[in-house]
Design a protein around this motif. Structure first.
Motif, short mmCIF file in Angstrom:
data_model
loop_
_atom_site.label_atom_id
_atom_site.label_comp_id
_atom_site.label_asym_id
_atom_site.label_seq_id
_atom_site.Cartn_x
_atom_site.Cartn_y
_atom_site.Cartn_z
N THR A 14 44.91 119.47 26.83
CA THR A 14 46.38 121.13 26.26
C THR A 14 46.39 120.35 24.47
N ASN A 75 45.75 129.29 35.39
CA ASN A 75 44.84 128.58 34.38
C ASN A 75 43.02 128.32 35.09
N THR A 77 40.70 126.79 36.54
CA THR A 77 40.86 126.99 37.03
C THR A 77 40.96 127.40 38.89
N HIS A 101 33.13 120.52 35.30
CA HIS A 101 33.81 119.80 35.74
C HIS A 101 34.23 119.91 37.22
N ASN A 102 35.45 119.53 37.45
CA ASN A 102 35.90 119.82 39.40
C ASN A 102 36.22 120.58 40.18
N ALA A 103 36.64 122.03 38.19
CA ALA A 103 36.82 122.88 38.91
C ALA A 103 36.00 124.12 38.67
N GLN A 210 51.00 126.60 28.33
CA GLN A 210 50.26 126.16 29.30
C GLN A 210 50.99 127.37 31.44
N CYS A 343 37.84 114.25 35.61
CA CYS A 343 37.58 115.07 36.31
C CYS A 343 36.23 116.10 36.32
N GLY B 34 52.63 117.05 26.81
CA GLY B 34 51.30 117.02 26.70
C GLY B 34 50.56 117.89 28.43
N ASN B 35 49.70 117.00 29.04
CA ASN B 35 49.07 117.53 30.27
C ASN B 35 49.65 116.62 31.35
N ARG B 38 47.37 113.72 32.58
CA ARG B 38 46.23 113.66 32.39
C ARG B 38 45.75 112.34 31.43
N CYS B 74 52.15 129.62 40.58
CA CYS B 74 53.19 130.37 39.92
C CYS B 74 53.47 131.85 40.23
N GLY B 229 40.12 121.46 42.71
CA GLY B 229 39.55 121.78 40.68
C GLY B 229 40.57 120.08 41.04
N GLY B 230 40.47 120.00 39.39
CA GLY B 230 40.54 119.35 38.96
C GLY B 230 42.06 118.35 39.43
N THR B 231 42.31 117.15 39.64
CA THR B 231 43.61 116.99 39.48
C THR B 231 44.21 115.26 38.95
N GLY B 232 43.36 114.71 38.39
CA GLY B 232 43.83 113.68 37.10
C GLY B 232 43.93 112.88 37.84
N CYS B 250 46.02 122.45 41.25
CA CYS B 250 44.90 121.35 40.89
C CYS B 250 44.94 122.18 39.26
N GLY B 251 44.44 122.13 38.91
CA GLY B 251 44.36 122.87 37.24
C GLY B 251 45.78 122.32 36.59
N THR B 252 45.44 122.32 35.05
CA THR B 252 46.31 121.94 34.52
C THR B 252 48.36 123.13 35.54
N MET B 253 48.92 121.97 35.37
CA MET B 253 50.18 122.67 35.77
C MET B 253 50.94 123.15 34.46
N ASN B 254 51.67 124.38 34.84
CA ASN B 254 52.28 125.35 33.78
C ASN B 254 54.15 124.09 33.80
N ALA B 255 53.81 123.08 32.84
CA ALA B 255 54.25 122.73 32.57
C ALA B 255 55.81 122.58 31.88
N HIS B 256 54.96 124.05 30.79
CA HIS B 256 56.58 124.81 30.04
C HIS B 256 56.87 125.24 30.19
#
Lengths: 386, 386
Positions: A14, A75, A77, A101-103, A210, A343, B34-35, B38, B74, B229-232, B250-256
């Motif tokens: 990110t 995202n 994914t 990627h795993n996605a 994000q 990933c 960050g992510n 990840r 989401c 998908g990706g889980t880290g 899976c995938g990047t979380m919406n941390a923001h």
């Protein structure tokens, strides 16, 4: 002793630093937006307008030619899951690669098990470059699609979308591109490259928040919806409306996040220009690589003889575990990198790094030459100590 | 003539005004995160910590007792899709109601068609109140779950979760609650009420950003993932890891966005208290209703003799189209409301308002008595003019 310098080089996961306009847009949205498409008030219309304008910017960025064919997801994914789970039928076959990627990989494994959709993964050479010549050999009568990442999130190597798009067109196959690492970084022209679907994420090369991402879908491609629910229109239909983008969007949109993506797209495309961003990032990656390539203890992964790649440099120091190196860079130098498998298991199998992983350095518009020189010094010290 | 007053009363769609701490938290996250999950850098850990703490706050809010069983999505639509599409098998039957939103209805229609899972919808009385006594009569050997909204997004009527939970327990059925209108508004105790799954959204009664929501899932309930998908972590597994919450994320979380939800949860639970927020909102709704109930031209929908309801007042003026009334409130008075079907077709069928729709007024913590009195005056004028 002064405060330790902090250098963030995990931008392939990110982009931590965002242009100030993104923060401003999200802040404004958080205090003024209603629910897009859900009432006729000015607050809801503000949200709808920004979302529509973001669709236009994405459509333009990929030369899709129709903003209504831009679907937003949380995202890339999710976008890839929608495409991979919503397009194929029992007996179909798709061609993808070990660079994925795993996605992409996990949805493909899932539809193999659940829906009887088989796949073939194209391999790479010793530098991790896709064996494009293998694609055509693996096309069968039941092959329906080519699914390729634009650039590996591990090696940074980019695939030649023109070449793959020609194969897709010649054989009447769908061409789906995972642009997670390249949207906003390398040019993508859906019409010129014969691409049917581009999956993108908002929080990497597009410098948005994000929770944003999506898909640009060529007109006429019918993806069976992964989810259904409220759409604000046609509420008496029992299933998702057929009209795009509503067909693939339901529930409240992330208008707060999309306001940030809208701002970052304007900044990226209209203020700075993606060519300039890429030139800056790739110059930093090159400077980093050049600063280290004489070190015998360091092994690099990927093809560094081209600029048509993502600004990623992945390496290992002798046989040291990538997580240990990454931890040491963080704790002793304040440098954030990403170790391990990223990933993307198959490219690590191909490169022989399943056990060691790799230490990935990824550069952004907001990194400087000083950041690079500091990181070079740090890695040189670690590689000399051992 | 001065600037027109602006009063936002579409809070059942999204609470437009957020506590300042939400904006501050999102702003800070946008420049520092960050992510999550990840890398090992401080920026990524900052994101992970806030997300974990948000899981703890949600687990506490619903008395779930295990933060790892809180999954973020989401929006609540996605959570409901995950649950409804991931739990049942061919031949299963579920019981739901005409009070449901399309976020429940459409997935139920879809799994009927795609997976052969049938459903029965329980009806309502003339005030739109669920006929709870009908539930048990409709349980069959193949019935697997009760799926009910906590409160209707159209009438504001709340269901008695205690009573329904007892039926679920007695018959060994899963109990799934759509808390889109009530999370952060009315108490929900999963253990005491025998609830298995609570789907919630972040941007309504929890006062967080759009793009946030999720599910609280009782331990031991296995939902087949909607996406992979990706889980880290566990990158070499071909399918989503079994461990929660990763199994369903899976995938990047919406941390923001989740940083904002984390801040709003702290504000709501620890600073203000959900009882106090509900007391304020319901007092405003009551004031609005009391200010209009003598008008002969106005028809109200819902049960206004209780405080155990969402702060929603839905009405019509004579036989005027709800969209016209809503447009007039917006253009002449600056009041945002929501007309039409509210993505809940069956309750409109039950109330006889398919053609007319309803004008929905929904109140939040940030509305004032002055807002209410202004809206009362506006509606009275419109109802007198005709």
């Amino acid at each position: 002793m002064g405060e330790m310098r902090r250098v963030y080089l995990d931008n392939a996961a990110t982009t931590m630093q965002k242009p100030p306009c993104v923060v401003e847009a999200v802040t404004a949205a958080l205090t003024s937006f209603g629910n897009s498409g859900r009432d006729t008030g000015g607050h809801a219309l503000d949200a709808s307008r920004v979302i529509y304008d973001a669709r236009c910017l994405i459509s333009d960025l990929f030369n899709l030619g129709n903003p209504k064919q831009v679907v937003f997801t949380c995202n890339s994914t999710e976008a890839l899951n929608m495409a991979i789970r919503g397009l194929f039928h029992r007996g179909d076959h798709v061609i993808s690669s070990v660079m994925e990627h795993n996605a992409v990989l996990r949805p493909l494994y899932d539809i193999e098990e659940d829906q009887g959709v088989s796949h073939t993964f194209i391999g790479v050479d010793e530098k991790g470059r896709l064996l494009v010549s293998e694609i055509e050999k693996n096309i069968r009568p039941e092959t329906k699609a080519l699914i390729f990442t634009h650039a590996s999130n591990v090696t940074g190597n980019a695939n030649d979308l023109h070449a793959i798009g020609k194969i897709a067109k010649k054989h009447g196959l769908l061409f789906i591109v995972d642009a997670s690492q390249t949207a906003g970084v390398l040019p993508i022209d859906m019409q010129d490259m014969n691409i049917d679907i581009v999956a993108f994420t908002g929080h990497k090369g597009l410098y948005g928040p994000q929770g944003t991402g999506g898909m640009a879908i060529r007109e006429g491609i019918d993806i069976h919806p992964l989810k259904s629910g409220g759409t604000g229109v046609l509420s008496y239909l029992k299933h998702q409306p057929e009209e795009m983008p509503t067909h693939l969007e339901c529930g409240t949109m992330n208008a707060h996040g999309l306001a940030g993506l809208h701002a970052s797209l304007n900044w990226l495309v209209k203020e700075v220009g993606i060519d300039q961003v890429h030139a800056h990032e790739i110059a930093l990656a090159k400077r980093f690589y050049e600063g280290l390539k004489d070190m015998e203890a360091i092994r690099f992964y990927g093809d560094y003889d081209t600029d048509q790649r993502a600004a990623i440099v992945s390496l290992n120091i002798a046989d040291y575990d990538s997580s240990e190196v990454s931890d040491q860079l963080e704790s002793d130098y304040g440098i954030s990198t990403r170790p391990g498998a990223h990933c993307a298991p198959l490219i690590h199998e191909a490169m022989g790094t399943v056990n060691q992983g790799m230490v990935r350095f990824a550069f952004s518009w907001f990194n400087t030459e000083e950041d690079v020189d500091y990181a070079v010094k740090a890695v040189r010290e670690l590689a000399t100590d051992i």
